[in-house]
Write a protein that holds these residues in place. Sequence first.
Motif, PDB file in Angstrom:
ATOM      1  N   ASN A  52     -50.925  27.272 -32.599  1.00  0.00           N
ATOM      2  CA  ASN A  52     -49.948  26.796 -31.601  1.00  0.00           C
ATOM      3  C   ASN A  52     -50.572  25.793 -30.643  1.00  0.00           C
ATOM      4  OD1 ASN A  52     -47.920  28.332 -32.602  1.00  0.00           O
ATOM      5  ND2 ASN A  52     -48.130  29.988 -31.096  1.00  0.00           N
ATOM      6  N   LYS A 109     -51.118  22.524 -32.445  1.00  0.00           N
ATOM      7  CA  LYS A 109     -49.862  21.794 -32.615  1.00  0.00           C
ATOM      8  C   LYS A 109     -49.473  21.101 -31.298  1.00  0.00           C
ATOM      9  CE  LYS A 109     -47.358  24.353 -35.399  1.00  0.00           C
ATOM     10  NZ  LYS A 109     -46.473  25.521 -35.526  1.00  0.00           N
ATOM     11  N   GLU A 114     -51.720  18.168 -30.601  1.00  0.00           N
ATOM     12  CA  GLU A 114     -51.420  17.043 -31.503  1.00  0.00           C
ATOM     13  C   GLU A 114     -50.209  16.252 -31.032  1.00  0.00           C
ATOM     14  OE1 GLU A 114     -53.248  18.485 -35.817  1.00  0.00           O
ATOM     15  OE2 GLU A 114     -51.246  19.139 -35.214  1.00  0.00           O
TER      16      GLU A 114
END
Lengths: 187, 219
Positions: free
Chosen positions: B60, B63, B66
């Motif tokens: 998580n 992500k 990113e």
Amino acid sequence: MVWEIGLPLRFPVNLSEHPTDSELAEQCKRGNLRAYERLYDLHSARMKSLAFHLVGNRADAEDTVQEAFLKVYRAVGSFAGASSLSTWIFRILINCCYDSLRKQKRLAEKPASRELPSDPKLPLKVGLQRALEKLNERQRLVFLMFEVEGLKHSEIAAILEVPEGTSRSWLFEAKRELKRMLTESST
Amino acid sequence: MKFECGDLERALAVSELMPEAREHLKQCANCRREYRLWNEISSTGRQLHEDWDSPALWPNIRKMLEAEPKPKSAFVWWGEWKIWAVAAVVLIGVGLLLLPRLQQAVTTPEAKIAHTTGGAQDQDFLTEQALADVQRTEAAYRRSIDKLSQLAQPKLADRGSAVAANYKEKLLLLDSAIADTRSNLDHNRFNVRLQTELADLYREKQQTLQEILTRDQKN
Ligand SMILES: [Zn+2]
């Protein structure tokens, strides 16, 4: 060590097996997610546990750890390296925990329930956990970081930005207060 | 000094008193219980470390990172060696031009001090002037603390008061930390970190003494 200069910034470049704090900081500044993963591997267990004790439950603790990483990522450009990266990340985590507590208070009319151990074989553990709740903020923080998470006084002092002697003195106050509460509750 | 039950907490704070405390523990069951509890608080503290699996947490975080724009100071041109090479040439040029003036400056007294202590190039060290300022502040702190100590003395002398005993222990701890830091400073009087640490300790002692006095007024 040799960095693979020229690769896209967010492409994972190789990290040495045991990168120093400043190498990690440098790679974090470059947006290298491997460096963040290394930070996570190094510190997440203690970060989760510390956050758990401060915010009171695992779900919120995980959220604050996540939030802390996001803040580190966003602010790493201004990280001057006056303290170590690990010190800095714990300082940010503690602030995230207090933000989370404020949010909990805003959202709920009654205080959020805390996940407390209830092991009848370990009355001291249960008593200590409850007594910790009653300590003042600085005493609880120092006790959690030193006794529970095993940080050194030098590290705690850097995280809280106080002299090492102050960290020692707050730990002493915390233990004295806990001893008093535990003695009173057992009589 | 005869070691009494009331001295145990002080011994826990000041390790020099522990040999006497141990002698006392041999004969006093009450203090033995207290001492055992003191140690158990630490050992049980370690068991409070909360460990659980969070297999989704790193994915998580990854992500989320990113999805973020690049960190602000991750300059796009960081990896471009040509710009660095040009910058280095310019810097060396400027350095060569300024060198004669710098050499002249190093012969002034301030520059000598700055030079021998790392001075202007290193913010971890104080210049002689800054040190004099710091020492004046320190002297002011000490005067204020001496005055406050005198005022707080009657309150602290109350042997029957648990609050007074607590404050006395805290002051002892602070005094020992102040003594440590001062002795470190004797070897490195220009060190900013040590000077800041000492100032923080003085501030803490001053606040503690003020706390004792205001508590006295409230009660
Ligand atoms: Zn005794």
